[in-house]
Design an enzyme around this catalytic site. Sequence first.
Site, PDB file in Angstrom:
ATOM      1  N   GLY A 220       0.823  -1.199   0.000  1.00  0.00           N
ATOM      2  CA  GLY A 220       0.000   0.000   0.000  1.00  0.00           C
ATOM      3  C   GLY A 220       0.857   1.248   0.000  1.00  0.00           C
ATOM      4  N   GLY A 222       2.086   5.349   1.030  1.00  0.00           N
ATOM      5  CA  GLY A 222       2.210   6.293   2.133  1.00  0.00           C
ATOM      6  C   GLY A 222       3.028   5.828   3.314  1.00  0.00           C
ATOM      7  N   CYS A 247       5.465  -5.488   1.872  1.00  0.00           N
ATOM      8  CA  CYS A 247       5.721  -4.062   1.672  1.00  0.00           C
ATOM      9  C   CYS A 247       5.146  -3.219   2.818  1.00  0.00           C
ATOM     10  CB  CYS A 247       5.209  -3.619   0.305  1.00  0.00           C
ATOM     11  SG  CYS A 247       5.956  -2.074  -0.263  1.00  0.00           S
ATOM     12  N   LEU A 248       4.052  -2.486   2.606  1.00  0.00           N
ATOM     13  CA  LEU A 248       3.458  -1.723   3.706  1.00  0.00           C
ATOM     14  C   LEU A 248       3.042  -2.666   4.824  1.00  0.00           C
ATOM     15  CD1 LEU A 248       2.502   1.073   4.755  1.00  0.00           C
ATOM     16  CD2 LEU A 248       0.281   0.558   3.741  1.00  0.00           C
ATOM     17  N   GLN A 251       5.981  -3.219   7.006  1.00  0.00           N
ATOM     18  CA  GLN A 251       6.253  -2.075   7.879  1.00  0.00           C
ATOM     19  C   GLN A 251       5.256  -2.013   9.033  1.00  0.00           C
ATOM     20  OE1 GLN A 251       6.012   1.114   5.038  1.00  0.00           O
ATOM     21  NE2 GLN A 251       7.660   0.263   3.781  1.00  0.00           N
ATOM     22  N   ASN A 289       8.863  -1.213  -4.550  1.00  0.00           N
ATOM     23  CA  ASN A 289       8.228   0.099  -4.651  1.00  0.00           C
ATOM     24  C   ASN A 289       7.881   0.569  -3.250  1.00  0.00           C
ATOM     25  OD1 ASN A 289       6.755   2.403  -5.177  1.00  0.00           O
ATOM     26  ND2 ASN A 289       4.908   1.304  -5.770  1.00  0.00           N
ATOM     27  N   TYR A 292       9.521   3.953   2.513  1.00  0.00           N
ATOM     28  CA  TYR A 292       9.864   3.789   3.922  1.00  0.00           C
ATOM     29  C   TYR A 292      10.521   2.434   4.152  1.00  0.00           C
ATOM     30  CZ  TYR A 292       6.990   7.896   4.761  1.00  0.00           C
ATOM     31  OH  TYR A 292       6.487   9.173   4.735  1.00  0.00           O
ATOM     32  N   HIS A 332       8.206  -7.258  -3.352  1.00  0.00           N
ATOM     33  CA  HIS A 332       6.927  -7.739  -3.891  1.00  0.00           C
ATOM     34  C   HIS A 332       7.066  -9.140  -4.497  1.00  0.00           C
ATOM     35  CE1 HIS A 332       4.454  -4.043  -3.577  1.00  0.00           C
ATOM     36  NE2 HIS A 332       5.641  -3.478  -3.561  1.00  0.00           N
ATOM     37  N   GLU A 334       4.749 -11.078  -5.292  1.00  0.00           N
ATOM     38  CA  GLU A 334       3.674 -11.329  -6.266  1.00  0.00           C
ATOM     39  C   GLU A 334       4.022 -10.800  -7.640  1.00  0.00           C
ATOM     40  OE1 GLU A 334       3.056  -7.118  -5.268  1.00  0.00           O
ATOM     41  OE2 GLU A 334       3.633  -8.896  -4.140  1.00  0.00           O
TER      42      GLU A 334
END
Length: 365
Positions: A220, A222, A247-248, A251, A289, A292, A332, A334
């Site tokens: 995701g 931000g 990814c997000l 985090q 991608n 953070y 990623h 996937e």
Amino acid sequence: MKKARLLLQDGTIFEGTSFGTEGESIGEVVFNTSMTGYQEILTDPSYCGQMITMTYPLIGNYGFSRDDDESRQSFAHGLIVREHAEYMSNWRQEISVDEWCREQGVIGISGIDTRMLTKKIRVHGTMRCLLTTGSEDITNLKEKLANAPQMRDQVARTSTKSTYIAPNNGKRVVLVDFGAKYNIQRELVERGCEVITVPYNTTAAEIRRYRPDGVLLSNGPGDPKDVPEAQQMIRELLGEIPIFGICLGHQLFALACGADTEKLKFGHRGGNHPVKELATDRTVMTSQNHSYAVKEDSIQGLPLKVSHIALNDGTVEGLEHTEYPVFSVQYHPESAPGPQDSGYLFDRFLEKIETSIRKGETVHA
């Protein structure tokens, strides 16, 4: 040809040719080093609010096919290229990059020095920018850019608004959508999983009602610290259900366990990032991608260990919980940027689910 202008936060102005939709947009300028896959990049929700600079000089030469979309729409705020292909050549092509950007409401600019822009980002870091096809005075544009509010609701913008199910006969997985790419669901469905996709703010109690065998935390856009409700949900589920974060999601898992995250100077975006798995000493090429990263020194004293590192800069690329069947990666798995080195992680997730079921540890069991 209609003209377009790109104004950077530091005052630099690029003038080029407009394609796609017309208008004005503000976002964060970033760069992606992939040579192909521009459609998948443009439909990756993780780019919400960003202007994507493609370092490969020619974009659009094989057109767009709706089968290759990774989300319901593009959330990117702009596309910046050296040259956009006006003519395409591919047996699967449906529309051109110009037509696709018009349909999606994406402003494009071509004919600028993307090499110079990329170098500037690498030296000074990502920065805010304004892209316009209008003729408004530059002083007014600078004022607009300076006063534009910082976007903090990217996850809410990109997440599904309602729950939906991909039925199957295998393990039941709840996919928490923080801006998920379609291919995450595809990878699970191909492995026989029943996938229940839920909004980003779904609570732990609501997830338990689905009696899942496992929970997958998606990618995701931000700052992960802008999604505190997700951290609370993860904390409540730790030790109850096997969890896999991407990814997000990686985090957020780290934050839920008490670790910290930081913004990188210019992030990782591309299809050729080498990542080393520490347990096997094996290196894989990954698609990435993100802006953070998890701060490695923040996990000391926590029930976490680093499982993967980025070979380009040494940042944390994977974590494992030392007590529970929970793990995550920053990249990623996937995606298929050429090699499909990382697909085994979905198999590992299902292995952890199977082990937990045999031990009678899952909610579904």
